[in-house]
Design an enzyme around this catalytic site. Structure first.
Site, PDB file in Angstrom:
ATOM      1  N   ARG A 108      44.933  47.247  52.137  1.00 44.78           N
ATOM      2  CA  ARG A 108      43.947  46.153  51.972  1.00 44.78           C
ATOM      3  C   ARG A 108      44.298  45.058  52.960  1.00 44.78           C
ATOM      4  O   ARG A 108      45.432  44.607  53.012  1.00 44.78           O
ATOM      5  CB  ARG A 108      43.981  45.569  50.560  1.00 44.78           C
ATOM      6  CG  ARG A 108      43.263  44.221  50.508  1.00 44.78           C
ATOM      7  CD  ARG A 108      43.065  43.665  49.138  1.00 44.78           C
ATOM      8  NE  ARG A 108      42.036  44.382  48.423  1.00 44.78           N
ATOM      9  CZ  ARG A 108      41.406  43.908  47.343  1.00 44.78           C
ATOM     10  NH1 ARG A 108      41.696  42.719  46.879  1.00 44.78           N
ATOM     11  NH2 ARG A 108      40.489  44.620  46.742  1.00 44.78           N
ATOM     12  N   HIS A 135      34.400  47.995  51.590  1.00 34.98           N
ATOM     13  CA  HIS A 135      35.207  48.132  50.361  1.00 34.98           C
ATOM     14  C   HIS A 135      34.807  49.457  49.681  1.00 34.98           C
ATOM     15  O   HIS A 135      34.195  49.464  48.618  1.00 34.98           O
ATOM     16  CB  HIS A 135      34.927  46.930  49.451  1.00 34.98           C
ATOM     17  CG  HIS A 135      35.908  46.756  48.337  1.00 34.98           C
ATOM     18  ND1 HIS A 135      37.055  47.520  48.203  1.00 34.98           N
ATOM     19  CD2 HIS A 135      35.926  45.890  47.275  1.00 34.98           C
ATOM     20  CE1 HIS A 135      37.716  47.135  47.127  1.00 34.98           C
ATOM     21  NE2 HIS A 135      37.057  46.153  46.549  1.00 34.98           N
ATOM     22  N   GLN A 138      35.482  50.576  45.856  1.00 38.45           N
ATOM     23  CA  GLN A 138      34.631  49.853  44.900  1.00 38.45           C
ATOM     24  C   GLN A 138      33.309  50.597  44.687  1.00 38.45           C
ATOM     25  O   GLN A 138      32.745  50.615  43.585  1.00 38.45           O
ATOM     26  CB  GLN A 138      34.370  48.439  45.456  1.00 38.45           C
ATOM     27  CG  GLN A 138      33.478  47.570  44.600  1.00 38.45           C
ATOM     28  CD  GLN A 138      34.176  47.024  43.361  1.00 38.45           C
ATOM     29  OE1 GLN A 138      35.275  46.505  43.449  1.00 38.45           O
ATOM     30  NE2 GLN A 138      33.546  47.152  42.209  1.00 38.45           N
ATOM     31  N   ASP A 232      28.218  38.971  44.536  1.00 34.68           N
ATOM     32  CA  ASP A 232      29.648  38.851  44.833  1.00 34.68           C
ATOM     33  C   ASP A 232      29.908  37.380  45.177  1.00 34.68           C
ATOM     34  O   ASP A 232      28.953  36.614  45.391  1.00 34.68           O
ATOM     35  CB  ASP A 232      29.994  39.777  46.018  1.00 34.68           C
ATOM     36  CG  ASP A 232      31.485  39.823  46.330  1.00 34.68           C
ATOM     37  OD1 ASP A 232      32.296  39.355  45.503  1.00 34.68           O
ATOM     38  OD2 ASP A 232      31.852  40.343  47.410  1.00 34.68           O
ATOM     39  N   CYS A 273      31.534  42.970  41.566  1.00 39.18           N
ATOM     40  CA  CYS A 273      32.812  43.661  41.807  1.00 39.18           C
ATOM     41  C   CYS A 273      33.984  42.898  41.193  1.00 39.18           C
ATOM     42  O   CYS A 273      35.025  43.482  40.939  1.00 39.18           O
ATOM     43  CB  CYS A 273      33.028  43.856  43.302  1.00 39.18           C
ATOM     44  SG  CYS A 273      32.999  42.295  44.211  1.00 39.18           S
ATOM     45  N   ARG A 318      37.144  51.361  38.317  1.00 40.08           N
ATOM     46  CA  ARG A 318      37.930  51.373  39.554  1.00 40.08           C
ATOM     47  C   ARG A 318      39.089  52.348  39.419  1.00 40.08           C
ATOM     48  O   ARG A 318      39.433  53.057  40.357  1.00 40.08           O
ATOM     49  CB  ARG A 318      38.488  49.974  39.871  1.00 40.08           C
ATOM     50  CG  ARG A 318      37.473  48.873  40.108  1.00 40.08           C
ATOM     51  CD  ARG A 318      36.625  49.129  41.323  1.00 40.08           C
ATOM     52  NE  ARG A 318      37.403  49.417  42.515  1.00 40.08           N
ATOM     53  CZ  ARG A 318      38.112  48.525  43.221  1.00 40.08           C
ATOM     54  NH1 ARG A 318      38.108  47.261  42.882  1.00 40.08           N
ATOM     55  NH2 ARG A 318      38.816  48.898  44.288  1.00 40.08           N
TER      56      ARG A 318
END
Ligand code: CP
Ligand code: NVA
Length: 331
Positions: A108, A135, A138, A232, A273, A318
């Site tokens: 990440r 991402h 996700q 988001d 998310c 997740r």
């Protein structure tokens, strides 16, 4: 031909076919079932993985750790301050060292090219745990969550992303929706729309799958009959703090409110998310509220807490989906 993802990297969904994405969603459901029934699944015993985080995380880190341990693997976590990567050692050298010790590497951090570079040099599967541009892990969780709420299937559903439609999550959602034949709508100001080349690529994919990609500034048009309304945060990790003020001004008209949800389909769900600024119970949320008088940002607290909100199912998913990604690429 059965799908095999053995030895593959997981860097962005543009690299995956619709069939491969559907396979990962299906595998995730199987892993979720194993977890919920308490059935042991230490299928990758003896393997080890390393998690490299140049940005902070709750969900992604914990999902990789728990999924790795459930699969019987050893897990090492390296935070931004505790490795040589970038400061004293290049990404290429770091990748070549870690590839000698570990069976898989999660990254990440910042530019997509860093994770692509890691993958080119590691010699073992590399998974993108979020970059500035994408991402992808996700996305599998999000698609699983939507399928749990719309068991008739994802194809043909109207998916609306509201707010900063230029960020990593919005970019990835546009790609995954196009791949799966959904009708993706980015609803936000012109300044925060996804980049032209990615929009063109997503539109080309959607033409093949029967989906569509629409960009609009019109909230009413976007929300009308939507099956999913997604948002988001307005300022992503890595962006400077001094853009909060201009982002708030730009994105306030695109806050997900009850009025927006009322325009959507009767069965519509709300997704995010996470983390989310839906109240002032965080240091940043409190600070923004004191400075700019805004106590809810991308979503109102009532929508976030409503029965239509699936954000905690999404967070749980997740873990099941990251488990599927690791299992599929490592076995
Ligand atoms: N959604 C998500 O990636 O959360 P974290 O930043 O907590 O990992
Ligand atoms: N767009 C957000 C997503 C966090 C999971 C960020 O990059 O900070």
């Amino acid at each position: 031909m059965p799908v095999s993802l053995s030895g593959r990297h997981f860097l962005k969904l543009l690299d995956y076919t619709p069939e491969e994405i559907r396979y990962l969603i299906k595998l995730s459901k199987e892993f979720k079932n194993l977890k919920l029934t308490g059935t042991p699944h230490r299928y990758l015993e003896g393997k080890n993985i390393v998690l490299l985080f140049e940005k902070t995380s709750t969900r992604t880190r914990c999902a990789f750790e728990v999924a790795g341990m459930d699969l019987g693997m050893g897990v090492t976590y390296l935070d931004p301050g505790s490795s040589q990567m970038g400061k004293k050692e290049s990404i290429e050298d770091t990748a070549r060292v870690l590839g000698r010790m570990y069976d898989g590497i999660e990254y990440r951090g910042f530019a997509q090219e860093i994770v692509e570079d890691l993958a080119a040099n590691a010699g073992v599967p590399v998974w993108n745990g979020l970059t500035t541009e994408f991402h992808p892990t996700q996305m599998i969780a999000d698609m699983l969550t939507i399928e749990e709420n719309f068991p008739q299937g994802l194809k043909g559903l109207k998916f609306v992303f509201m707010g900063d439609a230029q960020n990593n999550v919005a970019n990835s959602l546009m790609v995954v929706c196009a791949k799966l034949g959904m009708h993706f709508v980015a609803c936000g100001p012109q300044e925060q729309m996804p980049k032209d080349d990615l929009v063109s690529e997503a539109k080309r994919i959607a033409e093949e799958t029967g989906g569509s990609v629409t960009l609009t500034e019109d909230v009413d048009e976007a929300a009308k009959d939507a099956h999913v309304i997604y948002t988001d945060i307005w300022v992503s990790m890595g962006e400077p703090d001094d853009i909060w003020e201009s982002r708030i001004k730009l994105l306030e008209p695109y806050r997900v409110t009850q009025e927006v949800m009322d325009k959507a389909d009767d069965d519509a769900i709300f997704m995010h998310c996470l983390p989310s600024f839906h109240d002032t119970k965080t240091t940043i949320g409190k600070d923004i509220s004191e400075k700019f008088g805004v106590s809810e940002m991308e979503v109102t607290d009532d929508v976030f807490e409503s029965t239509k909100s699936k954000v905690f199912d999404e967070a749980e998913n997740r873990m099941h989906t990251i488990k599927a990604v690791m299992y599929a690429t490592l076995s």
